[in-house]
Design a protein around this motif. Sequence first.
Motif, short mmCIF file in Angstrom:
data_model
loop_
_atom_site.label_atom_id
_atom_site.label_comp_id
_atom_site.label_asym_id
_atom_site.label_seq_id
_atom_site.Cartn_x
_atom_site.Cartn_y
_atom_site.Cartn_z
N ASN A 84 -5.61 -8.46 36.37
CA ASN A 84 -6.53 -8.67 37.07
C ASN A 84 -7.85 -7.76 36.57
O ASN A 84 -8.73 -7.27 37.07
N VAL A 85 -7.69 -7.34 35.11
CA VAL A 85 -8.49 -6.62 34.29
C VAL A 85 -9.21 -7.39 33.18
O VAL A 85 -8.57 -7.95 32.32
N LYS A 86 -10.64 -7.69 33.14
CA LYS A 86 -11.10 -8.23 31.99
C LYS A 86 -11.79 -6.97 31.17
O LYS A 86 -11.47 -7.25 29.82
N GLU A 87 -12.02 -6.03 31.64
CA GLU A 87 -12.68 -4.98 30.37
C GLU A 87 -12.45 -3.48 31.01
O GLU A 87 -12.79 -3.53 32.26
N VAL A 88 -11.91 -2.60 30.28
CA VAL A 88 -12.03 -1.21 30.70
C VAL A 88 -12.93 -0.27 29.64
O VAL A 88 -12.75 -0.30 28.49
N ILE A 89 -13.96 0.42 30.28
CA ILE A 89 -14.81 0.92 29.23
C ILE A 89 -14.83 2.65 29.66
O ILE A 89 -15.21 3.10 30.71
N LEU A 90 -14.36 3.42 28.92
CA LEU A 90 -14.40 4.93 28.89
C LEU A 90 -15.57 5.36 28.64
O LEU A 90 -16.19 5.27 27.48
N HIS A 91 -16.04 6.40 29.53
CA HIS A 91 -17.26 7.06 29.41
C HIS A 91 -17.09 8.54 29.00
O HIS A 91 -15.96 9.11 29.59
N TRP A 92 -17.98 9.09 28.44
CA TRP A 92 -17.83 10.50 27.84
C TRP A 92 -18.89 11.31 28.77
O TRP A 92 -20.01 11.23 28.22
N PRO A 93 -18.63 12.35 29.62
CA PRO A 93 -19.60 13.06 30.08
C PRO A 93 -19.93 14.16 29.27
O PRO A 93 -19.47 13.94 27.84
N VAL A 97 -14.16 -0.15 35.28
CA VAL A 97 -13.30 -1.46 35.12
C VAL A 97 -13.84 -2.82 35.51
O VAL A 97 -14.10 -3.00 36.67
N ASP A 98 -14.07 -3.95 34.79
CA ASP A 98 -14.47 -5.15 35.11
C ASP A 98 -13.37 -6.02 35.64
O ASP A 98 -12.42 -6.07 34.77
N LEU A 99 -13.57 -6.44 36.85
CA LEU A 99 -12.16 -7.39 37.24
C LEU A 99 -12.30 -8.80 36.96
O LEU A 99 -13.41 -9.46 36.70
N THR A 100 -11.24 -9.38 36.60
CA THR A 100 -11.27 -10.89 36.33
C THR A 100 -11.57 -11.55 37.77
O THR A 100 -12.45 -12.47 37.65
N LEU A 101 -10.89 -11.06 38.64
CA LEU A 101 -11.17 -11.86 40.08
C LEU A 101 -11.59 -10.73 41.09
O LEU A 101 -10.45 -9.88 41.42
N PRO A 102 -12.52 -10.85 41.88
CA PRO A 102 -12.83 -9.58 42.94
C PRO A 102 -11.71 -9.92 44.22
O PRO A 102 -11.18 -11.11 44.21
N ASN A 103 -11.57 -8.97 44.85
CA ASN A 103 -10.74 -9.12 46.02
C ASN A 103 -9.36 -9.44 45.68
O ASN A 103 -8.61 -10.19 46.56
N LYS A 104 -8.67 -9.05 44.49
CA LYS A 104 -7.22 -9.22 44.06
C LYS A 104 -6.74 -8.06 43.65
O LYS A 104 -7.53 -7.15 43.12
N PRO A 105 -5.28 -7.88 43.60
CA PRO A 105 -4.80 -6.62 43.32
C PRO A 105 -5.06 -6.14 41.87
O PRO A 105 -5.29 -7.25 41.01
N LEU A 106 -5.15 -5.02 41.52
CA LEU A 106 -5.41 -4.47 40.10
C LEU A 106 -3.98 -3.45 39.76
O LEU A 106 -3.41 -2.85 40.37
N TRP A 107 -3.87 -3.85 38.70
CA TRP A 107 -2.71 -3.18 38.00
C TRP A 107 -3.02 -2.79 36.38
O TRP A 107 -3.49 -3.55 35.60
N LEU A 108 -2.93 -1.40 36.21
CA LEU A 108 -3.03 -0.94 34.84
C LEU A 108 -1.92 0.06 34.61
O LEU A 108 -1.57 0.91 35.23
N GLU A 109 -1.60 0.04 33.13
CA GLU A 109 -0.32 0.69 32.76
C GLU A 109 -0.81 0.95 31.36
O GLU A 109 -0.88 0.04 30.56
N GLY A 110 -0.87 2.11 30.96
CA GLY A 110 -1.10 2.57 29.60
C GLY A 110 -0.48 3.97 28.99
O GLY A 110 0.18 4.62 29.63
N THR A 111 -1.21 3.97 27.96
CA THR A 111 -0.64 5.51 27.14
C THR A 111 -1.73 6.28 26.81
O THR A 111 -2.57 5.56 26.06
N VAL A 112 -2.11 7.25 27.21
CA VAL A 112 -3.02 8.32 26.62
C VAL A 112 -2.69 9.31 25.39
O VAL A 112 -1.65 10.09 25.47
N SER A 113 -3.47 9.23 24.15
CA SER A 113 -3.01 9.91 23.02
C SER A 113 -4.19 10.85 22.63
O SER A 113 -5.34 10.41 22.52
#
Length: 214
Positions: free
Chosen positions: A85-94, A120-136
Amino acid sequence: MLSFLRNIFITIAVLYPSSQVSSAQEISPVQVFLRTSVSATGAQDSLLLGLDMKIKPGWKIYAPDPDGSDPFGQALKITWQSRQNVKEVILHWPNRQSFEMEGMGKSYGYTQSVMLPMTVDLTLPNKPLWLEGTVSFVACADQCIPITQKISLRLPRGVPSPTAHTQAIMEARVMTQLPPQEQAGKIWWILMLAILGGFILNGMPCVLPVLSLK
């Protein structure tokens, strides 16, 4: 010559002797946590998350240059292995600090713990979200070491409420948009609007009967 020195830096950072890398990782100079500003996805099309970087004193991590380039190849990167349920993830830099690397020019990053906001832009609102990844990323003190850490987050559907990390994530998001002289006023304005919204909500006629029943 500059390109040659950059290649040397990257090679040292990534191929540092394994015994020293293992020792530094056991000390854990940087810990990474994926935070959320809301407790559930709600009816919104997007929401704010935050990459909470806990950096030990004396260490630093790197970010892309303000123009988006990464000339030394050591800036933090996220690779998503699974997402639902994730369309796009944009990382911002303070606001980034600048470092002068002798003979190699300027680089950017952070020397203190920092929250990196993510939209995080959702594919469908009011649906569960799941993200799993690796930070390097590369962390540097007297030596530089490569660090890789897994992150994950699950958010249920439902009515969202603020979390313990909401304020830190929102403040970090503001820091990515405004010049320093405007940031403090903008943060206070957001907090004042939130307080005012709470008063309005609790004063609405449709809410008062509910409160009286408690």
